[in-house]
Design an enzyme around this catalytic site. Structure first.
Site, mmCIF file in Angstrom:
data_model
loop_
_atom_site.group_PDB
_atom_site.id
_atom_site.type_symbol
_atom_site.label_atom_id
_atom_site.label_comp_id
_atom_site.label_asym_id
_atom_site.label_seq_id
_atom_site.Cartn_x
_atom_site.Cartn_y
_atom_site.Cartn_z
ATOM 1 N NE ARG A 271 -4.327 -1.320 0.136
ATOM 2 C CZ ARG A 271 -4.493 -2.370 -0.657
ATOM 3 N NH1 ARG A 271 -3.552 -2.713 -1.524
ATOM 4 N NH2 ARG A 271 -5.613 -3.070 -0.615
ATOM 5 C CG HIS B 117 -3.562 -0.974 -6.857
ATOM 6 N ND1 HIS B 117 -3.916 -0.238 -5.758
ATOM 7 C CD2 HIS B 117 -3.603 -2.284 -6.454
ATOM 8 C CE1 HIS B 117 -4.158 -1.059 -4.741
ATOM 9 N NE2 HIS B 117 -3.980 -2.306 -5.141
ATOM 10 C CD GLU C 74 -3.193 2.967 -5.427
ATOM 11 O OE1 GLU C 74 -2.312 2.346 -4.875
ATOM 12 O OE2 GLU C 74 -4.229 2.428 -5.878
#
Ligand code: NAP
Length: 317
Positions: free
Chosen positions: A236, A283, A265
């Site tokens: 993360r 991602h 993000e």
């Protein structure tokens, strides 16, 4: 039949399963719902199937209708949900462990390879054509014989360790608790991040984002690494202080970075785009068809199990 709001579009097989299991509200256009829209749409529902793009903070959770009894997150991470607020409101929160470990570990390895072997620069050069081969052209760092530090040797970390070991890397790790010898598979345990980072030619971040791990890579800890180390993050974005990493990359204290996840993000720090040695992905950790179906099916099963038994083995709060 229980009425469930599904905030994002799922792969067809999973939407079919949801229709057979409960009375679902689908997001046919895959619109990114605001927090107020989630609150509004969940009226009359018994549960919500969320994904990591839904910010279920305290304020949002407190405004959910009292009929909501479960938030089933379509991810293993649950940093997007305030677990305490949910617990206080009597809402169970569940996640989707195991089924995405293999796919995410593959991306973890891709980050290591991409950053160490200068894949970003290589792709640009190949696309432009006309590069001049020479003995030192785009030479990178070899994985064989390099020490890989794993921060967070859980399900994904252990899988990365297994693959990296087969590539000839020497595995070190840090968790808050030491693993059994069987799970360690010959890796060396470090009881502090300082000790782990100081032996990491390459780091793979695989721990969850929590209050404890937030900004674990920062101005101070980046100095613990050997000069020219490589930092990769498949976990993360919140674990990395971007400014500190960008500064270390610019100073060549850190040789390269491989990143799949970011703070804020999908708006990553623009500093990363200016550094050639950064290998970045949007991602993609769990992004294979089989894995996304398995994740959605597990998120559906979690809701079903919860309403049938009053509990769920994947409950995290
Ligand atoms: P996991 O099995 O729970 O493993 C997490 C590991 O982190 C454990 O070994 C844990 O050990 C360690 N850890 C937790 N807190 C720590 C701390 N404060 N300091 C050091 N180590 C700590 O989880 P997983 O299934 O491997 O998933 C890990 C994370 O990957 C998820 O939380 C998620 O955010 C991320 N992820 C990303 C993607 C992607 O698309 N890029 C996909 C899936 C998952 P101890 O408890 O002993 O400390």
């Amino acid at each position: 039949m229980k009425k469930i709001l599904i905030t994002r579009k799922l792969i067809k097989e999973s939407e079919d399963k949801a229709s057979q299991t409960f009375d679902p509200i689908f997001n046919t256009n895959d619109e990114l719902y605001s927090q107020s829209k989630v609150i509004e749409m969940s009226k009359g529902c018994n549960g919500i199937l969320t994904s990591l793009t839904d910010k279920m903070d305290k304020e949002t959770i407190n405004k959910l209708p009292d009929t909501i009894k479960i938030i089933s997150n379509f991810a293993v991470g649950f940093g997007n949900i305030d677990l305490d607020a949910a617990k206080q409101k009597g809402i169970a929160v569940t996640n989707t462990p195991e089924v995405l470990s293999d796919a995410t570990a593959e991306i973890g390895i891709l980050l290591i390879l991409g950053a160490c072997r200068r894949a970003s620069e290589g792709i640009v050069s190949a696309q432009e054509g006309g590069w001049k081969w020479s003995a030192d052209y785009l030479i990178g760092k070899q994985l064989t014989g390099a020490r890989l530090g794993i921060l967070g040797m859980g399900r994904i970390g252990q899988k990365i360790a297994k693959i990296a070991k087969s590539l000839g890397m020497i595995i070190h790790y840090h968790n808050r608790s030491k693993l059994s010898e069987e799970k360690e598979l010959g890796a060396t345990y470090h009881d502090s991040i300082k000790s782990l980072f100081s032996v990491s030619d390459v780091l793979s971040i695989c721990c969850p984002a929590t209050k404890e791990t937030e900004n674990m890579i920062n101005k101070e800890t980046v100095e613990f690494f050997p000069k020219g180390a490589v930092i990769t993050n498949v976990a993360r974005g919140d674990i990395v202080d971007d400014e500190a990493l960008i500064d270390a990359l610019n100073r060549r204290k850190i040789y390269a970075a491989g990143l799949d996840v970011y703070k804020n993000e999908p708006n990553l720090n623009p500093g990363y785009n200016k550094i050639k040695s950064v290998f970045i992905l949007p991602h993609l950790g769990s992004a294979t068809k089989d894995t996304r179906i398995a994740m959605a099916n597990l998120a559906i099963d979690n809701i079903d199990e919860f309403f049938k038994t009053g509990n769920c083995k994947n409950k995290v709060n």
